[in-house]
Design a protein around this motif. Structure first.
Motif, PDB file in Angstrom:
ATOM      1  N   LEU A 112      14.592   9.885  -5.587  1.00 56.00           N
ATOM      2  CA  LEU A 112      15.261   9.624  -4.315  1.00 56.00           C
ATOM      3  C   LEU A 112      14.303   9.796  -3.141  1.00 56.00           C
ATOM      4  O   LEU A 112      14.346   9.038  -2.172  1.00 56.00           O
ATOM      5  N   ALA A 113      13.443  10.802  -3.225  1.00 53.15           N
ATOM      6  CA  ALA A 113      12.477  11.035  -2.150  1.00 53.15           C
ATOM      7  C   ALA A 113      11.511   9.866  -2.035  1.00 53.15           C
ATOM      8  O   ALA A 113      11.212   9.386  -0.930  1.00 53.15           O
ATOM      9  N   GLY A 114      10.999   9.390  -3.189  1.00 47.81           N
ATOM     10  CA  GLY A 114      10.122   8.225  -3.161  1.00 47.81           C
ATOM     11  C   GLY A 114      10.826   7.009  -2.593  1.00 47.81           C
ATOM     12  O   GLY A 114      10.269   6.266  -1.768  1.00 47.81           O
ATOM     13  N   PHE A 115      12.055   6.792  -3.013  1.00 48.01           N
ATOM     14  CA  PHE A 115      12.866   5.686  -2.510  1.00 48.01           C
ATOM     15  C   PHE A 115      13.120   5.844  -1.013  1.00 48.01           C
ATOM     16  O   PHE A 115      13.039   4.886  -0.240  1.00 48.01           O
ATOM     17  N   GLY A 116      13.396   7.092  -0.604  1.00 49.32           N
ATOM     18  CA  GLY A 116      13.679   7.357   0.802  1.00 49.32           C
ATOM     19  C   GLY A 116      12.484   7.138   1.701  1.00 49.32           C
ATOM     20  O   GLY A 116      12.598   6.547   2.776  1.00 49.32           O
ATOM     21  N   MET A 117      11.295   7.597   1.261  1.00 53.97           N
ATOM     22  CA  MET A 117      10.106   7.433   2.093  1.00 53.97           C
ATOM     23  C   MET A 117       9.770   5.961   2.302  1.00 53.97           C
ATOM     24  O   MET A 117       9.450   5.538   3.418  1.00 53.97           O
ATOM     25  N   ALA A 163       8.090   5.815 -16.799  1.00 58.98           N
ATOM     26  CA  ALA A 163       9.442   5.274 -16.683  1.00 58.98           C
ATOM     27  C   ALA A 163       9.989   5.491 -15.277  1.00 58.98           C
ATOM     28  O   ALA A 163      10.607   4.591 -14.685  1.00 58.98           O
ATOM     29  N   SER A 164       9.744   6.669 -14.715  1.00 60.84           N
ATOM     30  CA  SER A 164      10.209   6.968 -13.362  1.00 60.84           C
ATOM     31  C   SER A 164       9.508   6.095 -12.336  1.00 60.84           C
ATOM     32  O   SER A 164      10.128   5.570 -11.405  1.00 60.84           O
ATOM     33  N   GLY A 165       8.201   5.930 -12.499  1.00 58.90           N
ATOM     34  CA  GLY A 165       7.431   5.106 -11.573  1.00 58.90           C
ATOM     35  C   GLY A 165       7.855   3.654 -11.609  1.00 58.90           C
ATOM     36  O   GLY A 165       8.022   3.015 -10.556  1.00 58.90           O
ATOM     37  N   VAL A 166       8.041   3.111 -12.802  1.00 62.19           N
ATOM     38  CA  VAL A 166       8.461   1.714 -12.928  1.00 62.19           C
ATOM     39  C   VAL A 166       9.858   1.507 -12.355  1.00 62.19           C
ATOM     40  O   VAL A 166      10.115   0.528 -11.641  1.00 62.19           O
ATOM     41  N   ALA A 167      10.765   2.446 -12.653  1.00 70.20           N
ATOM     42  CA  ALA A 167      12.124   2.341 -12.113  1.00 70.20           C
ATOM     43  C   ALA A 167      12.103   2.375 -10.588  1.00 70.20           C
ATOM     44  O   ALA A 167      12.807   1.598  -9.928  1.00 70.20           O
ATOM     45  N   ALA A 190       0.833  -1.206   0.000  1.00 70.90           N
ATOM     46  CA  ALA A 190       0.000   0.000   0.000  1.00 70.90           C
ATOM     47  C   ALA A 190       0.868   1.256   0.000  1.00 70.90           C
ATOM     48  O   ALA A 190       0.644   2.191  -0.787  1.00 70.90           O
ATOM     49  N   PHE A 191       1.866   1.301   0.875  1.00 73.40           N
ATOM     50  CA  PHE A 191       2.733   2.475   0.940  1.00 73.40           C
ATOM     51  C   PHE A 191       3.656   2.536  -0.272  1.00 73.40           C
ATOM     52  O   PHE A 191       3.966   3.621  -0.772  1.00 73.40           O
ATOM     53  N   LEU A 192       4.091   1.369  -0.748  1.00 75.11           N
ATOM     54  CA  LEU A 192       4.902   1.328  -1.963  1.00 75.11           C
ATOM     55  C   LEU A 192       4.129   1.919  -3.136  1.00 75.11           C
ATOM     56  O   LEU A 192       4.651   2.759  -3.883  1.00 75.11           O
ATOM     57  N   ALA A 193       2.881   1.505  -3.308  1.00 73.26           N
ATOM     58  CA  ALA A 193       2.064   2.016  -4.403  1.00 73.26           C
ATOM     59  C   ALA A 193       1.868   3.525  -4.287  1.00 73.26           C
ATOM     60  O   ALA A 193       1.904   4.251  -5.296  1.00 73.26           O
ATOM     61  N   LEU A 194       1.661   4.009  -3.057  1.00 75.76           N
ATOM     62  CA  LEU A 194       1.453   5.439  -2.855  1.00 75.76           C
ATOM     63  C   LEU A 194       2.690   6.242  -3.255  1.00 75.76           C
ATOM     64  O   LEU A 194       2.587   7.247  -3.966  1.00 75.76           O
ATOM     65  N   THR A 195       3.863   5.813  -2.805  1.00 76.96           N
ATOM     66  CA  THR A 195       5.092   6.559  -3.117  1.00 76.96           C
ATOM     67  C   THR A 195       5.401   6.519  -4.608  1.00 76.96           C
ATOM     68  O   THR A 195       5.844   7.522  -5.181  1.00 76.96           O
ATOM     69  N   VAL A 196       5.163   5.370  -5.247  1.00 75.14           N
ATOM     70  CA  VAL A 196       5.413   5.264  -6.687  1.00 75.14           C
ATOM     71  C   VAL A 196       4.447   6.161  -7.461  1.00 75.14           C
ATOM     72  O   VAL A 196       4.846   6.876  -8.394  1.00 75.14           O
ATOM     73  N   LEU A 197       3.167   6.155  -7.073  1.00 70.53           N
ATOM     74  CA  LEU A 197       2.168   6.987  -7.761  1.00 70.53           C
ATOM     75  C   LEU A 197       2.493   8.465  -7.611  1.00 70.53           C
ATOM     76  O   LEU A 197       2.484   9.225  -8.597  1.00 70.53           O
ATOM     77  N   ILE A 198       2.785   8.895  -6.390  1.00 72.41           N
ATOM     78  CA  ILE A 198       3.089  10.307  -6.154  1.00 72.41           C
ATOM     79  C   ILE A 198       4.326  10.733  -6.939  1.00 72.41           C
ATOM     80  O   ILE A 198       4.342  11.787  -7.587  1.00 72.41           O
ATOM     81  N   SER A 199       5.375   9.923  -6.897  1.00 69.76           N
ATOM     82  CA  SER A 199       6.617  10.263  -7.601  1.00 69.76           C
ATOM     83  C   SER A 199       6.378  10.352  -9.099  1.00 69.76           C
ATOM     84  O   SER A 199       6.861  11.286  -9.764  1.00 69.76           O
ATOM     85  N   GLY A 200       5.630   9.403  -9.658  1.00 68.19           N
ATOM     86  CA  GLY A 200       5.360   9.431 -11.087  1.00 68.19           C
ATOM     87  C   GLY A 200       4.567  10.655 -11.502  1.00 68.19           C
ATOM     88  O   GLY A 200       4.891  11.302 -12.516  1.00 68.19           O
ATOM     89  N   VAL A 201       3.550  10.999 -10.736  1.00 67.05           N
ATOM     90  CA  VAL A 201       2.736  12.176 -11.069  1.00 67.05           C
ATOM     91  C   VAL A 201       3.564  13.456 -10.967  1.00 67.05           C
ATOM     92  O   VAL A 201       3.434  14.359 -11.806  1.00 67.05           O
ATOM     93  N   ILE A 202       4.433  13.542  -9.969  1.00 63.50           N
ATOM     94  CA  ILE A 202       5.261  14.746  -9.825  1.00 63.50           C
ATOM     95  C   ILE A 202       6.232  14.879 -10.994  1.00 63.50           C
ATOM     96  O   ILE A 202       6.479  15.989 -11.491  1.00 63.50           O
ATOM     97  N   VAL A 203       6.804  13.766 -11.456  1.00 63.49           N
ATOM     98  CA  VAL A 203       7.665  13.826 -12.643  1.00 63.49           C
ATOM     99  C   VAL A 203       6.854  14.305 -13.844  1.00 63.49           C
ATOM    100  O   VAL A 203       7.329  15.114 -14.655  1.00 63.49           O
ATOM    101  N   TRP A 204       5.625  13.831 -13.977  1.00 64.09           N
ATOM    102  CA  TRP A 204       4.737  14.293 -15.060  1.00 64.09           C
ATOM    103  C   TRP A 204       4.536  15.807 -14.988  1.00 64.09           C
ATOM    104  O   TRP A 204       4.629  16.500 -16.009  1.00 64.09           O
ATOM    105  N   GLU A 205       4.273  16.314 -13.791  1.00 66.68           N
ATOM    106  CA  GLU A 205       4.087  17.757 -13.623  1.00 66.68           C
ATOM    107  C   GLU A 205       5.369  18.517 -13.947  1.00 66.68           C
ATOM    108  O   GLU A 205       5.339  19.575 -14.585  1.00 66.68           O
ATOM    109  N   LEU A 206       6.493  17.978 -13.505  1.00 66.67           N
ATOM    110  CA  LEU A 206       7.788  18.623 -13.753  1.00 66.67           C
ATOM    111  C   LEU A 206       8.058  18.746 -15.251  1.00 66.67           C
ATOM    112  O   LEU A 206       8.431  19.822 -15.737  1.00 66.67           O
ATOM    113  N   VAL A 207       7.885  17.653 -15.976  1.00 67.70           N
ATOM    114  CA  VAL A 207       8.159  17.661 -17.418  1.00 67.70           C
ATOM    115  C   VAL A 207       7.229  18.637 -18.133  1.00 67.70           C
ATOM    116  O   VAL A 207       7.664  19.388 -19.025  1.00 67.70           O
TER     117      VAL A 207
END
Length: 264
Positions: free
Chosen positions: A113-118, A66-70, A34-51
């Motif tokens: 790194l933040a997603g990985f760290g959390m 790509a960021s979320g899967v990695a 559950a927490f893994l899915a949350l961190t991956v989803l948040i990180s992927g969406v933030i990369v989308w916003e950044l790009v």
């Protein structure tokens, strides 16, 4: 500015913030997938916003995936094998963006790194210390918001973050101290937790300032319009990104949690 205008965003901010907090706390407590899915989803969406902010013509969805899967694979591997995957999305993006590649590289590294760290902090130290970090960031944000609105005063860096005041900044540090004092009463941590909480609060604020700098460069008000009253996920989690990267980098140096043998 009238009182009604000053507080016009409080309702949407509170409602959306409460919903985000509820989902986050449930996933944090459950941990695991559950927490893994949350961190991956948040990180992927933030990369989308950044790009989308840096180069609207770049394939934002593909780079986010790509960021979320990695990150997903990295979280499931031993750390030594995971680290190349943390960096891999940056090289994919460098080949796709036509501009602002350096900014993309630095911030994508921070996001992944933040997603990985959390996730790592939750798995290694348990829900208590992940909750502590989240509450430090929340206290920093809430205290800074209300102190800045009530007290006002000199701006911290008006060209980058026009609304951020020194009164709000210092109030955020004090909020972090309060959180640390509470956790000193319910854990075996020692007084160094107070200094660490203030440092995390500062890292959270630097994350906020860094995201504001991107928005100024991109000439946008919010990273996206996903969250009413908050903008995008990047706007909401910029402080958490700064704090989690800081804690991930310093946990081994400071023997985290300070004064305890193990987290729980």
């Amino acid at each position: 500015m009238s009182a009604s205008t000053r507080w016009s965003d409080l309702g949407p901010r509170f409602g959306v913030g409460a919903l985000i907090a509820a989902v986050g706390l449930i996933c944090l407590w459950l941990g695991g997938l559950a927490f893994l899915a949350l961190t991956v989803l948040i990180s992927g969406v933030i990369v989308w916003e950044l790009v989308r902010m840096l180069d609207p013509e770049a394939p934002a969805v593909a780079l986010a995936c790509a960021s979320g899967v990695a990150l997903l694979i990295a979280d499931l591997l031993p750390t030594g094998y995971a680290l190349p995957l943390v960096l891999a999305p940056i090289f994919v993006g460098i080949g796709q963006l036509k501009r602002h590649r350096a900014t993309f590289s630095i911030f994508t590294l921070m996001i992944v790194l933040a997603g990985f760290g959390m996730y790592s902090i939750r798995e290694e130290y348990g829900p208590t210390w992940m909750l502590w970090m989240a509450l430090v960031v929340i206290a920093t944000d809430v205290m800074g918001y209300f102190a800045g609105r009530f007290l006002g005063g000199p701006k911290m860096w008006p060209r980058i973050s026009p609304k951020k005041t020194w009164s709000g900044t210092i109030a955020g540090w004090l909020g972090a101290v309060v959180v640390a004092i509470v956790f000193l009463q319910i854990t075996d941590a020692n007084g160094q937790l107070i200094g660490l909480a203030v440092a995390l609060s500062m890292a959270s604020q630097l994350g906020d300032i860094a995201e504001s700098a991107i928005k100024r460069r991109a000439q946008v008000k919010d990273s996206s319009s996903l969250l009413p009253g908050h903008g995008g996920l990047f706007d909401r989690f910029d402080g958490m990104l700064g704090a989690s990267v800081f804690l991930l980098m310093t946990a081994a140096i400071i023997d985290f949690p300070p004064g305890t043998v193990t987290g729980f």
